[in-house]
Motif scaffolding. Structure first.
Motif, PDB file in Angstrom:
ATOM      1  N   ILE A 197      11.100  24.101  21.972  1.00  0.00           N
ATOM      2  CA  ILE A 197       9.856  24.769  22.367  1.00  0.00           C
ATOM      3  C   ILE A 197       8.758  23.738  22.632  1.00  0.00           C
ATOM      4  O   ILE A 197       8.055  23.791  23.658  1.00  0.00           O
ATOM      5  N   SER A 201       7.595  22.786  26.414  1.00  0.00           N
ATOM      6  CA  SER A 201       6.200  23.194  26.660  1.00  0.00           C
ATOM      7  C   SER A 201       5.420  22.036  27.273  1.00  0.00           C
ATOM      8  O   SER A 201       4.600  22.229  28.191  1.00  0.00           O
ATOM      9  N   ILE A 220      12.217  27.980  26.799  1.00  0.00           N
ATOM     10  CA  ILE A 220      11.235  28.255  25.736  1.00  0.00           C
ATOM     11  C   ILE A 220      11.399  29.672  25.208  1.00  0.00           C
ATOM     12  O   ILE A 220      11.384  29.905  23.986  1.00  0.00           O
ATOM     13  N   LEU A 221      11.583  30.639  26.111  1.00  0.00           N
ATOM     14  CA  LEU A 221      11.753  32.026  25.694  1.00  0.00           C
ATOM     15  C   LEU A 221      13.007  32.207  24.840  1.00  0.00           C
ATOM     16  O   LEU A 221      12.983  32.905  23.816  1.00  0.00           O
ATOM     17  N   ASN A 223      14.545  29.964  22.999  1.00  0.00           N
ATOM     18  CA  ASN A 223      14.364  29.329  21.691  1.00  0.00           C
ATOM     19  C   ASN A 223      13.342  30.078  20.841  1.00  0.00           C
ATOM     20  O   ASN A 223      13.442  30.070  19.611  1.00  0.00           O
ATOM     21  N   ASN A 224      12.375  30.727  21.484  1.00  0.00           N
ATOM     22  CA  ASN A 224      11.460  31.595  20.742  1.00  0.00           C
ATOM     23  C   ASN A 224      12.228  32.744  20.075  1.00  0.00           C
ATOM     24  O   ASN A 224      11.991  33.077  18.912  1.00  0.00           O
ATOM     25  N   LEU A 228      12.666  33.350  16.103  1.00  0.00           N
ATOM     26  CA  LEU A 228      12.266  34.626  15.518  1.00  0.00           C
ATOM     27  C   LEU A 228      13.404  35.234  14.704  1.00  0.00           C
ATOM     28  O   LEU A 228      13.182  35.785  13.619  1.00  0.00           O
TER      29      LEU A 228
END
Length: 398
Positions: A197, A201, A220-221, A223-224, A228
């Motif tokens: 991330i 980024s 990024i999405l 790994n987000n 979570l």
């Protein structure tokens, strides 16, 4: 009248009465002493015993070794059983050793013993742990042992307590080991998506290329979402440990829920070689259960199937196992597992592929959820062929 005037027979009678009175008092004192000793031994759960090495007879004050060949009490109030019959009541793991002890006593190779073993003490259904000791009491004119006396005490409660303490100690040590491994694993697992991330980024801010921006944003999405899930698993496990994991049962439309799950999971499948099929369902099914927990378990099964299936089919479905039980399943054509792995796959922190990200908590959480809702959970798997993860729930409609 002087002493010389008293008839000798009268004096003898008085002496006899005094002697008899003394004997009666001594007998009463002995009986009282024996009664006190017997009560003390009974309170302490100590059983005196004796063994006649000539007649091969084992004797006790109580009929504890019930057997067809055992008679009632003898003239001394003792219950007798042959030593051979006694040895048959000893647990097979100890029988040969105790037989050797009695043989060595008969042969004069030992004069005493102290053994702890299991035996059918009060009945022929359950073994009891006993602590027994004995010593040679009498010898014949040739110096050969002919009788043994001793005592026994039931220590089953003590043994069970020792075993419980041993298991508790092992579990505590295992828990500490698992927690240490968990913390080390979490450090790695959380750092991996965080690094992605943070790294992507920075790259996202440095590029103007639309294709690169989309690629970095997708990474990024993803790994987000992974981060979570990791945090959710950790929080769920913390709630389980604290006993605060909540369940809220309500009426749910099973077909509607599974349709939603199917649509959501299809979006997660990026591998074109893998297909998802919702193959088996009831025409209508309204179930009284916790909607969110049901979704959590099925989603976890499907997510794992995606992770471990490189090509083939992932199948989901449910059916009535009987009129009181509903059966859910997720099957795949992935790498499968061995029987040994299947036995431990629902344990905490278990991961069989360190290259696939995850906490190793998902399936253990699923197990807790299913059992809390009154069902069972399991897996059938064949290495290199695939797996079927399943669970059952009570079919309650109201």
């Amino acid at each position: 009248m002087t002493a010389h005037d008293i008839p000798q027979a009268y004096i003898s009678q008085l002496e006899l009465e005094r002697t008899q009175l003394s004997l009666n008092r001594a007998k009463e004192e002995l009986e009282t002493s024996n009664s006190i000793l017997s009560s003390a031994l009974s309170i302490a759960e100590v059983l005196p015993w004796s063994a006649d090495l000539v007649t091969h007879t084992f004797s006790t004050d109580y009929n504890l070794y019930h057997h067809e060949s055992a008679s009632g009490p003898d003239d001394n109030g003792k219950y007798n059983i042959s030593i051979d019959e006694y040895l048959k009541k000893v647990h097979p793991d100890f029988r040969e050793h105790i037989s050797t002890v009695f043989r060595e006593l008969r042969e004069g190779k030992r004069t005493e013993f102290h053994e702890v073993y299991q035996i059918h003490w009060y009945n022929d259904r359950e073994y009891e742990w006993v602590n027994k000791q004995g010593t040679v009491f009498r010898y014949d004119v040739k110096g050969r042992p002919i009788s043994v006396i001793g005592s026994g005490m039931v220590i089953t409660k003590q043994k069970n307590m020792e075993e419980s303490l041993r298991l508790a100690k092992e579990q505590a040590e295992q828990s500490n080991t698992l927690k240490s491994a968990f913390l080390a694993n979490m450090s790695h697992e959380i750092r991996t998506p965080l690094n992605a991330i943070v790294g992507f980024s920075e790259l996202l801010t440095e590029t103007d290329n639309p294709e690169e921006k989309k690629e970095y944003a997708d990474i990024i999405l993803n790994n987000n979402a992974l981060l979570l899930q990791l945090i959710s698993d950790i929080l769920d496990m913390a709630k389980i440990e604290a006993g605060t994991y909540d369940f809220h049962e309500t009426y749910v439309d099973v077909n509607s829920i599974l349709d939603e799950i199917e649509q959501s999971i299809r979006l997660r499948i990026k591998n074109e070689k893998v297909d998802l099929i919702f193959e088996e369902r009831l025409p209508q099914c309204v179930l009284y259960t916790d909607r969110n927990r049901l979704i959590q378990v099925i989603t976890n099964f499907l997510t794992n199937a995606i992770k471990f299936t490189e090509s083939g089919i992932i199948t989901m479905g449910y059916r009535l196992k009987d009129k009181h039980t509903i059966y859910f399943y997720v099957s795949d054509t992935g790498c499968g597992m061995s029987d040994e792995q299947c036995q431990h796959v629902f344990e905490r922190f278990v991961k069989y592929n360190s290259f696939i990200q995850g906490t190793g908590l998902g399936l253990s959480i699923c197990k807790m959820i299913v059992e809390k809702m009154g069902g069972e959970i399991g897996v059938n798997s064949i290495p290199d062929k695939g797996s079927v993860f399943w669970f059952t729930l009570p079919y309650r409609q109201e």
